[in-house]
Design a protein around this motif. Structure first.
Motif, PDB file in Angstrom:
ATOM      1  N   LEU A 188       6.889  13.930  -5.897  1.00  0.00           N
ATOM      2  CA  LEU A 188       6.120  14.129  -4.675  1.00  0.00           C
ATOM      3  C   LEU A 188       4.640  13.803  -4.877  1.00  0.00           C
ATOM      4  N   TYR A 189       4.058  13.146  -3.904  1.00  0.00           N
ATOM      5  CA  TYR A 189       2.607  12.999  -3.849  1.00  0.00           C
ATOM      6  C   TYR A 189       2.013  14.314  -3.348  1.00  0.00           C
ATOM      7  N   GLU A 190       0.727  14.536  -3.650  1.00  0.00           N
ATOM      8  CA  GLU A 190       0.139  15.848  -3.350  1.00  0.00           C
ATOM      9  C   GLU A 190       0.229  16.203  -1.870  1.00  0.00           C
ATOM     10  N   GLN A 191       0.122  15.212  -0.978  1.00  0.00           N
ATOM     11  CA  GLN A 191       0.160  15.583   0.440  1.00  0.00           C
ATOM     12  C   GLN A 191       1.564  15.897   0.931  1.00  0.00           C
ATOM     13  N   GLN A 192       2.563  15.586   0.087  1.00  0.00           N
ATOM     14  CA  GLN A 192       3.936  15.974   0.433  1.00  0.00           C
ATOM     15  C   GLN A 192       4.305  17.344  -0.114  1.00  0.00           C
ATOM     16  N   TRP A 235      -3.521   6.369  -7.245  1.00  0.00           N
ATOM     17  CA  TRP A 235      -2.759   7.528  -6.812  1.00  0.00           C
ATOM     18  C   TRP A 235      -1.354   7.414  -7.357  1.00  0.00           C
ATOM     19  N   GLN A 236      -0.786   8.558  -7.717  1.00  0.00           N
ATOM     20  CA  GLN A 236       0.547   8.578  -8.321  1.00  0.00           C
ATOM     21  C   GLN A 236       1.269   9.859  -7.916  1.00  0.00           C
ATOM     22  N   ALA A 237       2.616   9.779  -7.914  1.00  0.00           N
ATOM     23  CA  ALA A 237       3.432  10.958  -7.613  1.00  0.00           C
ATOM     24  C   ALA A 237       3.512  11.840  -8.851  1.00  0.00           C
ATOM     25  N   SER A 238       3.753  13.116  -8.634  1.00  0.00           N
ATOM     26  CA  SER A 238       3.950  14.022  -9.764  1.00  0.00           C
ATOM     27  C   SER A 238       5.363  13.855 -10.323  1.00  0.00           C
ATOM     28  N   ASP A 278       2.781  22.767  -3.280  1.00  0.00           N
ATOM     29  CA  ASP A 278       2.485  23.413  -4.558  1.00  0.00           C
ATOM     30  C   ASP A 278       1.457  22.661  -5.398  1.00  0.00           C
ATOM     31  N   GLN A 279       1.023  21.481  -4.957  1.00  0.00           N
ATOM     32  CA  GLN A 279      -0.002  20.754  -5.708  1.00  0.00           C
ATOM     33  C   GLN A 279      -1.380  21.003  -5.086  1.00  0.00           C
ATOM     34  N   VAL A 280      -2.423  21.041  -5.930  1.00  0.00           N
ATOM     35  CA  VAL A 280      -3.777  21.173  -5.408  1.00  0.00           C
ATOM     36  C   VAL A 280      -4.129  19.874  -4.670  1.00  0.00           C
ATOM     37  N   GLU A 281      -5.027  20.004  -3.707  1.00  0.00           N
ATOM     38  CA  GLU A 281      -5.407  18.830  -2.933  1.00  0.00           C
ATOM     39  C   GLU A 281      -6.018  17.773  -3.859  1.00  0.00           C
ATOM     40  N   LEU A 339       0.838  -1.202   0.000  1.00  0.00           N
ATOM     41  CA  LEU A 339       0.000   0.000   0.000  1.00  0.00           C
ATOM     42  C   LEU A 339       0.871   1.249   0.000  1.00  0.00           C
ATOM     43  N   GLY A 340       1.959   1.225   0.724  1.00  0.00           N
ATOM     44  CA  GLY A 340       2.826   2.384   0.810  1.00  0.00           C
ATOM     45  C   GLY A 340       2.229   3.454   1.703  1.00  0.00           C
ATOM     46  N   PRO A 341       3.018   4.484   1.994  1.00  0.00           N
ATOM     47  CA  PRO A 341       2.588   5.478   2.995  1.00  0.00           C
ATOM     48  C   PRO A 341       1.756   6.621   2.429  1.00  0.00           C
ATOM     49  N   PHE A 342       1.433   6.630   1.119  1.00  0.00           N
ATOM     50  CA  PHE A 342       0.800   7.820   0.555  1.00  0.00           C
ATOM     51  C   PHE A 342      -0.665   7.633   0.178  1.00  0.00           C
ATOM     52  N   PHE A 343      -1.222   6.490   0.533  1.00  0.00           N
ATOM     53  CA  PHE A 343      -2.659   6.271   0.368  1.00  0.00           C
ATOM     54  C   PHE A 343      -3.429   7.248   1.256  1.00  0.00           C
ATOM     55  N   ARG A 344      -4.591   7.734   0.748  1.00  0.00           N
ATOM     56  CA  ARG A 344      -5.488   8.542   1.579  1.00  0.00           C
ATOM     57  C   ARG A 344      -6.836   7.849   1.634  1.00  0.00           C
ATOM     58  N   ALA A 345      -7.357   7.643   2.842  1.00  0.00           N
ATOM     59  CA  ALA A 345      -8.654   6.972   2.985  1.00  0.00           C
ATOM     60  C   ALA A 345      -9.777   7.840   2.420  1.00  0.00           C
ATOM     61  N   ASP A 346      -9.548   9.147   2.326  1.00  0.00           N
ATOM     62  CA  ASP A 346     -10.609  10.057   1.869  1.00  0.00           C
ATOM     63  C   ASP A 346     -10.412  10.493   0.419  1.00  0.00           C
ATOM     64  N   THR A 347      -9.884   9.596  -0.402  1.00  0.00           N
ATOM     65  CA  THR A 347      -9.653   9.935  -1.813  1.00  0.00           C
ATOM     66  C   THR A 347     -10.934  10.437  -2.470  1.00  0.00           C
ATOM     67  N   ILE A 348     -10.793  11.478  -3.278  1.00  0.00           N
ATOM     68  CA  ILE A 348     -11.945  12.138  -3.895  1.00  0.00           C
ATOM     69  C   ILE A 348     -12.567  11.252  -4.995  1.00  0.00           C
TER      70      ILE A 348
END
Lengths: 292, 292
Positions: B163-167, B156-159, B170-173, B106-115
């Motif tokens: 960086l993932y958006e929560q890191q 979900w993917q890094a830019s 400069d990225q929109v949520e 899963l890795g550390p960048f999953f968000r349970a509240d994904t849009i």
């Protein structure tokens, strides 16, 4: 080599072999061994993602709880015997009468700035419910058996409430702690308390692990000793009261037979009802008795 | 049993046997295995007090660095392959064409509240230096091969900056992240970027360990996928770009052959120059294919 498990047989070798050429030889050895053992542990026990994550959370909790006064990562290792084991490995000496004094773990309550005291001083302030003890002994050279004048003997012990002075705002600073210098005959002497058993701090992950393993957190009554002299190898040890109920089930597994001592009645001393003699045999700094 | 080492042959058994009768059987199994492996590791490699303490400090450092957005204890495990290994152990399935989709961490960048997003939407805001990709596929039942309408596919993917958006302030949520629902044919489709390789965070103990092991911190380019449906077992996986230079030396060892995909040219679509088809085979919730 055929794998004796149903998982990818190349996986662990791939992880080990990922180390690059600039890895130091010792780190390569240690990480290879650690990776192989941890992977074998996971496969042999079919460790699940949830179980592994519970372990990760425990490690993170230990780090969050640690500061200058508390080392919870160390305590987690202590309750699974690892500090006592690496102590044995590092300072391996035969535990017979003709050997240098055996070692035990330093523990988390040593202070590098222990106060200097005079022989005959008393370590104790404000402890009413204790058995006062006159402790004394001689520091000798393990090889020549001659006394070592000018050696330092540092001791520290918990109070009867189970707390070392730096854990306890009600104790005066340096209570139950002192650094003595041996006289021309290599002798030291002072007054302390007969130590009592106490629990290791059990409000963190180490306490949780002890609870999960259905184990008590108690350490048998002990006195910490650090003996040093420029010309000798430093000795870190602990001595244990033969009458303690936790002698055979120390929560951090530090007891060795040669470190068990007897508190005997002392007569005609208004300052102490008990007496403890403990002699220390130091190994010359240039000697190489343990292969280190 | 004679010990094959010079240390106290009773020590490890004493530590294991200290566990009390109220220890749960599973915890007893896991702690026995862990204690035996860690002790064997220490003895086989003659682990010294200083080396052990360096490890303790690394664990405490990991805990201090961890918070809701960062799990450094997890990352330490990842770089020695442990998360990928317990993933394999937990979700063991054969990695052939006739198997359910293979798992990855899963890795550390999953968000349970994904849009939630609509099929056809674009995940990408403000990424100029990317190759736009039309990703699509079908979610099917592994046993019946029939499509599964109403399944959720989270990605979900890094830019391109790694960086993932929560890191990345400069990225929109919710940038490069979305939750899609399959249509009546079990199909999903959207626009994303062709992923690029990036380093795992290397400013903490995991980064230090990678440096000591002379390893790079890079992960091969990948897209995270979580596929779920009430009647099926959830699937956590990652898919990897076949052309990535780090495919054979992922810093966290998550790549499996069946998870490698091809980005192919796409014609006559002004929104994307590449196309990626990825189909998912889910296992019914009541099935028991992996012994779990």
């Amino acid at each position: 080599m055929a794998a004796d498990h149903p998982y990818d047989p190349t996986f662990t070798d791939r992880v080990v072999n990922a180390m690059g050429p600039k890895t130091s030889p010792r780190l390569r050895q240690l990480m290879s061994g650690l990776i192989r053992h941890i992977h074998d542990f996971a496969r042999e026990n079919e460790l699940t993602v949830d179980e592994w994550m519970a372990g990760v959370q425990m490690i993170n909790w230990a780090g969050r709880m640690s500061d200058e006064k508390r080392n919870e990562g160390q305590l987690l290792c202590d309750v699974i015997g690892l500090e006592s084991l690496v102590d044995e490995i590092t300072y391996k000496v035969a535990a017979d009468a003709d050997a240098p004094t055996a070692t035990a773990i330093l523990g988390p309550f040593f202070r590098a700035d222990t106060i200097a005291r005079q022989n005959g001083d008393c370590l104790v302030t404000g402890v009413d419910d204790c058995e006062m003890t006159f402790m004394h002994g001689q520091v000798v050279d393990f090889t020549t058996k001659k006394p070592i004048p000018g050696a330092f003997v540092e001791v520290w012990q918990a109070s009867t409430n189970g707390l070392y002075e730096q854990q306890d705002p009600d104790q005066v600073e340096h209570n139950l702690r002192g650094k003595f210098r041996t006289d021309e005959n290599g002798r030291y002497w002072f007054y302390c308390i007969r130590p009592t058993p106490y629990p290791v701090p059990d409000d963190g992950p180490a306490g949780k692990l002890l609870e999960l393993m259905d184990r008590h957190p108690f350490r048998p009554a002990h006195i910490h000793i650090l003996a040093t002299h420029d010309k000798y190898k430093p000795l870190v040890t602990q001595i244990f009261d033969r009458k303690d109920q936790y002698l055979t089930n120390d929560s951090v597994f530090a007891v060795k037979d040669s470190l068990i001592v007897d508190f005997v009645p002392r007569k005609d001393d208004p300052k102490a009802s008990l007496e403890l003699e403990y002699n220390v045999k130091l190994v010359p700094a240039e000697a190489n008795t343990n292969g280190a």
